[in-house]
Design an enzyme around this catalytic site. Structure first.
Site, PDB file in Angstrom:
ATOM      1  CG  ASP A 253      -1.123  14.041   4.451  1.00 41.82           C
ATOM      2  OD1 ASP A 253      -1.621  12.995   3.980  1.00 41.82           O
ATOM      3  OD2 ASP A 253      -0.854  15.038   3.749  1.00 41.82           O
TER       4      ASP A 253
ATOM      5  CG  HIS B  81      -2.086   8.217   4.032  1.00 45.50           C
ATOM      6  ND1 HIS B  81      -1.633   8.426   2.750  1.00 45.50           N
ATOM      7  CD2 HIS B  81      -2.177   9.440   4.610  1.00 45.50           C
ATOM      8  CE1 HIS B  81      -1.452   9.727   2.569  1.00 45.50           C
ATOM      9  NE2 HIS B  81      -1.775  10.365   3.680  1.00 45.50           N
ATOM     10  CG  ASP B  82      -3.511   4.093   0.022  1.00 47.93           C
ATOM     11  OD1 ASP B  82      -2.774   5.100   0.103  1.00 47.93           O
ATOM     12  OD2 ASP B  82      -3.145   3.031  -0.517  1.00 47.93           O
TER      13      ASP B  82
ATOM     14  CE1 TYR C  79      -4.352  -1.266   0.120  1.00 43.95           C
ATOM     15  CE2 TYR C  79      -3.173  -3.056   1.199  1.00 43.95           C
ATOM     16  CZ  TYR C  79      -4.297  -2.569   0.553  1.00 43.95           C
ATOM     17  OH  TYR C  79      -5.360  -3.399   0.328  1.00 43.95           O
TER      18      TYR C  79
ATOM     19  N   GLY D 135       2.951   4.043  -1.402  1.00 51.71           N
ATOM     20  CA  GLY D 135       3.243   4.491  -2.755  1.00 51.71           C
ATOM     21  C   GLY D 135       1.956   4.583  -3.544  1.00 51.71           C
TER      22      GLY D 135
ATOM     23  N   GLY E  47      -1.202   3.704  -5.574  1.00 50.00           N
ATOM     24  CA  GLY E  47      -2.083   2.543  -5.649  1.00 50.00           C
ATOM     25  C   GLY E  47      -2.006   1.695  -4.399  1.00 50.00           C
TER      26      GLY E  47
END
Length: 147
Positions: free
Chosen positions: A121, A75-76, A55, A57, A59
């Site tokens: 973040d 985070h995604d 996960y 980076g 995509g």
């Protein structure tokens, strides 16, 4: 006009034309980088997180390989929730925050896109700082490990 001047003028025009078709770079990633450095006190370069696990980076998918990868998965997902806010593009939205002795504080109004992205973040940066880093999970094969 002098041929040398024409050559310089042509080069400038071509450069400007090229710059006009380059998509804007995510401004928020600069802030996220700074948050990561604040939270981990500069102990690990940010690029170490760019191709980590399934996960971290661009995509992501499959099952997170460890705690640090779960930080990226969270985070995604957080960015996915922020995108539901009106006109909220987490990769481009900038925000106000403070970093003091490793403590991150988001300054925008609660409920705003800026605050939501900042909180995503901030939580991720703190999660990264507290999670163990396994070198074996850096640049793993997505196809083999993340299905």
């Amino acid at each position: 006009m002098n041929p040398a001047h024409l050559l310089v003028l042509a080069a400038v025009c071509v450069s400007l034309l090229g710059a006009a078709i380059v998509p804007p770079q995510p401004l928020n990633l600069y802030q996220f980088n700074n948050m990561i450095q604040c939270a981990n006190h500069g102990n690990r370069p940010t690029w170490h997180y760019a191709h980590y696990g399934c996960y971290c980076g661009k995509g992501g998918g499959g099952t997170a390989v460890d705690e640090l990868d779960r930080c990226c998965q969270t985070h995604d997902n957080c960015y996915g929730e922020a995108e539901k806010l009106p006109k909220c593009s987490p990769y481009y939205k900038t925000y106000k925050y403070d970093c003091s002795e490793g403590k991150l504080t988001c300054k925008d109004a609660p409920g705003s896109c800026e605050r939501s992205v900042c909180d995503c973040d901030r939580v991720a940066a703190n999660c990264f700082a507290g999670a163990p880093y396994n070198n074996d999970n850096f640049f793993i094969s997505f196809k083999e490990n993340c299905q």
